[in-house]
Design an enzyme around this catalytic site. Sequence first.
Site, PDB file in Angstrom:
ATOM      1  CD  GLU A 150       0.057  -5.520   5.921  1.00  0.00           C
ATOM      2  OE1 GLU A 150       0.095  -6.216   4.882  1.00  0.00           O
ATOM      3  OE2 GLU A 150      -0.170  -4.292   5.905  1.00  0.00           O
ATOM      4  CG  HIS A 162      -2.913  -3.432   3.986  1.00  0.00           C
ATOM      5  ND1 HIS A 162      -1.815  -2.771   4.479  1.00  0.00           N
ATOM      6  CD2 HIS A 162      -3.692  -2.489   3.430  1.00  0.00           C
ATOM      7  CE1 HIS A 162      -1.926  -1.478   4.241  1.00  0.00           C
ATOM      8  NE2 HIS A 162      -3.053  -1.285   3.598  1.00  0.00           N
ATOM      9  CB  CYS A 222      -0.981  -0.068   1.172  1.00  0.00           C
ATOM     10  SG  CYS A 222      -2.388   1.008   0.948  1.00  0.00           S
TER      11      CYS A 222
HETATM   12  N1  GLN Z   1      -3.567   6.217   0.929  1.00  0.00           N
HETATM   13  C1  GLN Z   1      -2.351   6.022   1.667  1.00  0.00           C
HETATM   14  C2  GLN Z   1      -1.218   6.820   1.046  1.00  0.00           C
HETATM   15  O1  GLN Z   1      -1.378   7.369  -0.008  1.00  0.00           O
HETATM   16  C3  GLN Z   1      -1.964   4.562   1.693  1.00  0.00           C
HETATM   17  C4  GLN Z   1      -2.930   3.822   2.555  1.00  0.00           C
HETATM   18  C5  GLN Z   1      -2.373   2.584   3.172  1.00  0.00           C
HETATM   19  O2  GLN Z   1      -1.165   2.355   3.211  1.00  0.00           O
HETATM   20  N2  GLN Z   1      -3.243   1.783   3.724  1.00  0.00           N
HETATM   21  O3  GLN Z   1      -0.164   6.898   1.615  1.00  0.00           O
END
Ligand code: GLN
Length: 191
Positions: free
Chosen positions: A172, A170, A78
Amino acid sequence: MRVGVLALQGDFAEHLATLARLNVEATEVRKVGDLAQVDALIIPGGESTTIGKLMARYGLDEAIRARAAQGMPIYGTCAGMILLAKHIEGSEQPRLGLMDITVRRNAFGRQIESFEADLLFRPTPERAVRGVFIRAPIVSQVGDEVDTLSELEGKIVAVQQGKLLATAFHPELTDDTRVHQYFLSLISGTL
Ligand code: GLN
């Protein structure tokens, strides 16, 4: 083998817990010296602008780029995926810029902040991976060196370039350890 988890901000504790379940030695990486102790690095989810700024402040950006150039495997989830990208749509935020991908932040829209979906993750095709998406990015463009490992409704949500792995979701946050095991296979060279 020891795996580091970048522990500046975000859900690093969940990655450490997943690695513990896999009986892998793992350690928090907060400063340049910590990086020398690890064979691979996970960059967690969180806020990519915050993690990027802190990495630069502590000189970790340069240190991570140097290790990546020597072939250290890195897995970003992410926000970690955003930080690995060369291009971030509409943003000049600090990043590692190691993967030849363009990402679009918060790509699923504000109205669906988080959701789950079953995904085909190509390295583990025997059973779907449960994708947990939280204000997740997508990969909007990939370079020639990049393999697409998973898509959701035509949107790319997992990619690999050599020993660099990134997922918009994710693993994890689930009890399925297969994506982490796949990452570990990049370190040891065996699945
Ligand atoms: N939207 C977040 C970002 O741009 C990422 C979200 C996440 O890691 N769950 O950093």
